[in-house]
Design a protein around this motif. Sequence first.
Motif, PDB file in Angstrom:
ATOM      1  N   UNK A  83     -75.918  29.245 -15.740  1.00  0.00           N
ATOM      2  CA  UNK A  83     -75.585  28.176 -16.684  1.00  0.00           C
ATOM      3  C   UNK A  83     -74.321  27.435 -16.255  1.00  0.00           C
ATOM      4  N   UNK A  84     -73.282  28.188 -15.851  1.00  0.00           N
ATOM      5  CA  UNK A  84     -72.028  27.554 -15.436  1.00  0.00           C
ATOM      6  C   UNK A  84     -72.240  26.665 -14.214  1.00  0.00           C
ATOM      7  N   UNK A  85     -72.957  27.167 -13.228  1.00  0.00           N
ATOM      8  CA  UNK A  85     -73.168  26.384 -12.007  1.00  0.00           C
ATOM      9  C   UNK A  85     -74.092  25.202 -12.280  1.00  0.00           C
ATOM     10  N   UNK A  86     -75.136  25.422 -13.058  1.00  0.00           N
ATOM     11  CA  UNK A  86     -76.083  24.333 -13.361  1.00  0.00           C
ATOM     12  C   UNK A  86     -75.401  23.187 -14.100  1.00  0.00           C
ATOM     13  N   UNK A  87     -74.510  23.536 -15.046  1.00  0.00           N
ATOM     14  CA  UNK A  87     -73.869  22.514 -15.887  1.00  0.00           C
ATOM     15  C   UNK A  87     -72.545  22.010 -15.313  1.00  0.00           C
ATOM     16  N   UNK A  99     -66.843  38.196  -2.398  1.00  0.00           N
ATOM     17  CA  UNK A  99     -67.162  37.745  -1.041  1.00  0.00           C
ATOM     18  C   UNK A  99     -67.640  36.306  -1.034  1.00  0.00           C
ATOM     19  N   UNK A 100     -67.141  35.516  -0.111  1.00  0.00           N
ATOM     20  CA  UNK A 100     -67.475  34.098  -0.063  1.00  0.00           C
ATOM     21  C   UNK A 100     -68.968  33.877   0.170  1.00  0.00           C
ATOM     22  N   UNK A 101     -69.599  34.783   0.909  1.00  0.00           N
ATOM     23  CA  UNK A 101     -71.019  34.596   1.207  1.00  0.00           C
ATOM     24  C   UNK A 101     -71.864  34.678  -0.058  1.00  0.00           C
ATOM     25  N   UNK A 102     -71.522  35.597  -0.944  1.00  0.00           N
ATOM     26  CA  UNK A 102     -72.296  35.722  -2.190  1.00  0.00           C
ATOM     27  C   UNK A 102     -72.083  34.504  -3.090  1.00  0.00           C
ATOM     28  N   UNK A 103     -70.894  33.913  -3.043  1.00  0.00           N
ATOM     29  CA  UNK A 103     -70.625  32.720  -3.845  1.00  0.00           C
ATOM     30  C   UNK A 103     -71.471  31.549  -3.352  1.00  0.00           C
ATOM     31  N   UNK A 104     -71.518  31.371  -2.043  1.00  0.00           N
ATOM     32  CA  UNK A 104     -72.341  30.289  -1.490  1.00  0.00           C
ATOM     33  C   UNK A 104     -73.811  30.514  -1.788  1.00  0.00           C
ATOM     34  N   UNK A 105     -74.272  31.760  -1.687  1.00  0.00           N
ATOM     35  CA  UNK A 105     -75.681  32.040  -1.966  1.00  0.00           C
ATOM     36  C   UNK A 105     -76.036  31.664  -3.401  1.00  0.00           C
ATOM     37  N   UNK A 106     -75.107  31.927  -4.312  1.00  0.00           N
ATOM     38  CA  UNK A 106     -75.346  31.591  -5.721  1.00  0.00           C
ATOM     39  C   UNK A 106     -75.418  30.078  -5.902  1.00  0.00           C
ATOM     40  N   UNK A 147     -78.819  27.840  -7.058  1.00  0.00           N
ATOM     41  CA  UNK A 147     -78.853  26.925  -8.206  1.00  0.00           C
ATOM     42  C   UNK A 147     -78.996  25.467  -7.777  1.00  0.00           C
ATOM     43  N   UNK A 148     -78.895  25.239  -6.466  1.00  0.00           N
ATOM     44  CA  UNK A 148     -79.045  23.895  -5.892  1.00  0.00           C
ATOM     45  C   UNK A 148     -78.114  22.871  -6.551  1.00  0.00           C
ATOM     46  N   UNK A 149     -76.857  23.293  -6.752  1.00  0.00           N
ATOM     47  CA  UNK A 149     -75.887  22.377  -7.340  1.00  0.00           C
ATOM     48  C   UNK A 149     -74.964  21.863  -6.247  1.00  0.00           C
ATOM     49  N   UNK A 150     -75.194  20.633  -5.818  1.00  0.00           N
ATOM     50  CA  UNK A 150     -74.435  20.057  -4.710  1.00  0.00           C
ATOM     51  C   UNK A 150     -72.963  19.860  -5.074  1.00  0.00           C
ATOM     52  N   UNK A 151     -72.683  19.536  -6.321  1.00  0.00           N
ATOM     53  CA  UNK A 151     -71.295  19.300  -6.730  1.00  0.00           C
ATOM     54  C   UNK A 151     -70.480  20.579  -6.605  1.00  0.00           C
TER      55      UNK A 151
END
Length: 436
Positions: free
Chosen positions: A211-215, A241-248, A252-256
């Motif tokens: 929800x946080x990433x989508x919005x 870990x930075x890799x898990x953050x990018x994967x998330x 969610x396909x949030x470019x912003x």
Amino acid sequence: MSKPTVNIFWFRRDLRLTDNHGLQKALKGNLPVIPIFIFDKNILDKLPEKDARVSFIHRQLQNMRTRLESEYNSSLAVYYGTPVKVFSKILEDFEVESVFANHDYEPYAERRDNQVYDLFETEYIEFYTYKDQVIFEKEEVVKDDGDPYVVYTPYMKKWKEVFKDLSLEEFEIDPYAGNFYQSTELPYLRLEDMGFKPSSVRVPDYDLSSETIRNYEDTRNFPAQDGTSRIGPHLRFGTVGIRSVYKKALAEQNETFLNELIWREFFMQILWHFPHTKDESFKKKYDRIEWRNNEEEFRLWCEGKTGYPLVDAGMRELNATGYMHNRVRMLVGSFLCKHLLIDWRWGEAYFAEKLLDYEMASNVGNWQWVAGSGVDAAPYFRIFNPTTQIKKFDEDRKYIKEWVKEFDSDTYPEPIVDHKEARERCLKVYKAALDG
């Protein structure tokens, strides 16, 4: 009695046992691994006794130590001192074959690593470091001619292009955990042993919910809304870990949201390529600006008593919590440099003291951005109007009322400077410096 022969893993900006590149490499070796952390006197001696970041690090180390003891029959050795002296002490008790760590890119970290490398060389100890806190580092994303990018958008596009061919490997430790040094009797320190006391300011948990990433795009500009991830301190200290953050973010396909993560890496590679920018303007001519540097006005800015409510709310939030919403950071930074004509380095140093998520590359990069002196910076004639910014981002004054309790009362101070006059003064001073 002979000393045990071991390898060392040195935690720095990677305070986690999961997905840790250097730790996995250490455990894959053929010797028992002692995990250590050094509270570096060179850094800590400049901090207040209730620094929230020191408390946060100490809590995280305790959590890691508990897990190492309960799951792996090992522990975490914690020291206080300068790294060279600490390693000299370790060498009195152990025969060390290799030291493993993850890369750190800030200028002090490079000096520190060079100093310990000299010690290791005299003791015939190998020193291995690995990329862990970013996806791309140093010269991995550069122009076709090898020059570094100094404008964000082309860097971001090239970053994404290179990223397409990358497989995000995670570095798990469980398959090799039997190589931890089997002892729970390793040195440990309380905060008080180093002259510190627990802070009442807590680093909030991060929120990487769908929800946080989508919005994120819809909510991130409004400081009264809880619409940001609070991931900053956790990236800074490597508790995630930075890799898990990018994967998330990718899931969610949030470019912003993804682009904000890339901004962090953009500023890191800028600091690495141009280390002088930590205290000099990237655009040299901006060092000719004749700052007013009024100490009383700086004090009022620090305390959130400028008479401009959105500026004051941001500074009071920072002072109380160690956090300030990113949209408000841009405003208070611009106000300091443009309205008060106070050197961006003063603001950068104050943020360095207060921010839980302080990271030199991003802090310097963003301060130079608002001052106009950095890479890809706002043009000098772009001066935020601190009153119209309220209408855009806090129209119902909810954020202001939360932090400026006396807002709309007789006790709230008058503005310390007139916006129109300050704007004209700024344009005149900047123009004189840049045309000179």
